[in-house]
Design a protein around this motif. Structure first.
Motif, PDB file in Angstrom:
ATOM      1  N   MET A 123       0.815  -1.213   0.000  1.00 21.62           N
ATOM      2  CA  MET A 123       0.000   0.000   0.000  1.00 21.62           C
ATOM      3  C   MET A 123       0.853   1.270   0.000  1.00 21.62           C
ATOM      4  O   MET A 123       0.432   2.298  -0.528  1.00 21.62           O
ATOM      5  N   THR A 124       2.051   1.202   0.537  1.00 21.58           N
ATOM      6  CA  THR A 124       2.913   2.392   0.530  1.00 21.58           C
ATOM      7  C   THR A 124       3.286   2.789  -0.896  1.00 21.58           C
ATOM      8  O   THR A 124       3.509   3.964  -1.173  1.00 21.58           O
ATOM      9  N   LEU A 129       2.766   6.663  -5.265  1.00 18.12           N
ATOM     10  CA  LEU A 129       2.257   7.028  -6.591  1.00 18.12           C
ATOM     11  C   LEU A 129       1.395   8.288  -6.536  1.00 18.12           C
ATOM     12  O   LEU A 129       1.340   9.047  -7.505  1.00 18.12           O
ATOM     13  N   SER A 130       0.734   8.495  -5.419  1.00 18.26           N
ATOM     14  CA  SER A 130      -0.089   9.694  -5.276  1.00 18.26           C
ATOM     15  C   SER A 130       0.753  10.904  -4.871  1.00 18.26           C
ATOM     16  O   SER A 130       0.205  11.970  -4.599  1.00 18.26           O
ATOM     17  N   LYS A 131       2.073  10.702  -4.842  1.00 18.46           N
ATOM     18  CA  LYS A 131       3.018  11.756  -4.449  1.00 18.46           C
ATOM     19  C   LYS A 131       2.729  12.243  -3.030  1.00 18.46           C
ATOM     20  O   LYS A 131       2.855  13.422  -2.726  1.00 18.46           O
ATOM     21  N   GLY A 132       2.294  11.282  -2.187  1.00 18.85           N
ATOM     22  CA  GLY A 132       2.035  11.589  -0.791  1.00 18.85           C
ATOM     23  C   GLY A 132       0.709  12.267  -0.525  1.00 18.85           C
ATOM     24  O   GLY A 132       0.399  12.604   0.612  1.00 18.85           O
ATOM     25  N   PHE A 133      -0.096  12.478  -1.570  1.00 16.85           N
ATOM     26  CA  PHE A 133      -1.380  13.140  -1.369  1.00 16.85           C
ATOM     27  C   PHE A 133      -2.309  12.283  -0.520  1.00 16.85           C
ATOM     28  O   PHE A 133      -3.097  12.791   0.260  1.00 16.85           O
ATOM     29  N   TYR A 134      -2.234  10.954  -0.699  1.00 20.85           N
ATOM     30  CA  TYR A 134      -3.033  10.022   0.088  1.00 20.85           C
ATOM     31  C   TYR A 134      -2.103   9.190   0.957  1.00 20.85           C
ATOM     32  O   TYR A 134      -1.077   8.710   0.495  1.00 20.85           O
ATOM     33  N   GLU A 137      -3.150   5.110   5.517  1.00 18.22           N
ATOM     34  CA  GLU A 137      -4.366   5.041   6.327  1.00 18.22           C
ATOM     35  C   GLU A 137      -5.600   5.423   5.509  1.00 18.22           C
ATOM     36  O   GLU A 137      -6.664   4.824   5.675  1.00 18.22           O
ATOM     37  N   GLN A 138      -5.467   6.417   4.624  1.00 20.54           N
ATOM     38  CA  GLN A 138      -6.602   6.799   3.775  1.00 20.54           C
ATOM     39  C   GLN A 138      -6.970   5.671   2.818  1.00 20.54           C
ATOM     40  O   GLN A 138      -8.153   5.434   2.566  1.00 20.54           O
ATOM     41  N   PHE A 139      -5.976   4.991   2.283  1.00 24.98           N
ATOM     42  CA  PHE A 139      -6.245   3.847   1.409  1.00 24.98           C
ATOM     43  C   PHE A 139      -6.958   2.738   2.186  1.00 24.98           C
ATOM     44  O   PHE A 139      -7.916   2.149   1.697  1.00 24.98           O
ATOM     45  N   ILE A 140      -6.485   2.462   3.396  1.00 27.28           N
ATOM     46  CA  ILE A 140      -7.097   1.428   4.212  1.00 27.28           C
ATOM     47  C   ILE A 140      -8.543   1.792   4.536  1.00 27.28           C
ATOM     48  O   ILE A 140      -9.456   0.957   4.431  1.00 27.28           O
ATOM     49  N   ASP A 141      -8.777   3.050   4.906  1.00 25.18           N
ATOM     50  CA  ASP A 141     -10.141   3.506   5.196  1.00 25.18           C
ATOM     51  C   ASP A 141     -11.042   3.369   3.968  1.00 25.18           C
ATOM     52  O   ASP A 141     -12.200   2.958   4.084  1.00 25.18           O
ATOM     53  N   MET A 142     -10.527   3.716   2.803  1.00 22.87           N
ATOM     54  CA  MET A 142     -11.329   3.628   1.581  1.00 22.87           C
ATOM     55  C   MET A 142     -11.659   2.172   1.254  1.00 22.87           C
ATOM     56  O   MET A 142     -12.770   1.868   0.807  1.00 22.87           O
ATOM     57  N   GLU A 143     -10.744   1.279   1.474  1.00 22.72           N
ATOM     58  CA  GLU A 143     -10.988  -0.144   1.168  1.00 22.72           C
ATOM     59  C   GLU A 143     -12.057  -0.734   2.088  1.00 22.72           C
ATOM     60  O   GLU A 143     -12.699  -1.701   1.722  1.00 22.72           O
TER      61      GLU A 143
END
Length: 144
Positions: A123-124, A129-134, A137-143
């Motif tokens: 996930m890192t 890839l988002s250049k640190g924008f996400y 934790e945000q990815f985990i929350d979205m999943e």
């Protein structure tokens, strides 16, 4: 099998298939005033999601898949996940905010890779890839 029985089975299958279709979320908004605007990527979070942004994110997914030599049909699976999510009430914010849509699209790709590919991507990497924008934790929350 008799003809009546076959027709009954086919009718039941067609009804069931309709429940799998995602709603046309791109055209379901009552306010379509911004749909004619020129594509600006995901840079304008206040604008609703449109076909151009959806296509942009799908093409981005294909580039990620190609980089890792994964199967291209994984993008089709992730797009299906995305479309089905955006067709629900839970996907309302992602339909209205381009940044949330981008996060949802990236999360759907990550989920499809975890399920359909032999190797998962950490996930890192998606956060990078988002250049640190996400954040991770945000990815985990979205999943979830």
């Amino acid at each position: 099998m008799e003809t009546i029985e076959i027709v009954s089975i086919i009718s039941a299958m067609k009804r069931q298939e309709r429940s799998y279709l995602s709603k046309d979320y791109l055209h379901s908004f009552s306010d379509q005033t911004e749909r004619h605007c020129q594509f600006e990527g995901a840079s304008n979070p206040g604008r609703s999601v449109d076909e151009d942004l959806r296509l942009f994110m799908i093409n981005w997914c294909y580039r990620v898949i190609a980089f890792f030599n994964f199967r291209r049909d994984t993008v089709a699976v992730s797009t299906n996940y995305l479309d089905r999510f955006l067709s629900t009430t839970e996907g309302t914010n992602a339909r209205k905010n381009r940044k949330i849509f981008q996060l949802a699209a990236m999360s759907c790709l990550h989920t499809a890779i975890k399920i359909h590919e032999a190797e998962a991507i950490d996930m890192t990497y998606f956060s990078d890839l988002s250049k640190g924008f996400y954040t991770v934790e945000q990815f985990i929350d979205m999943e979830q």
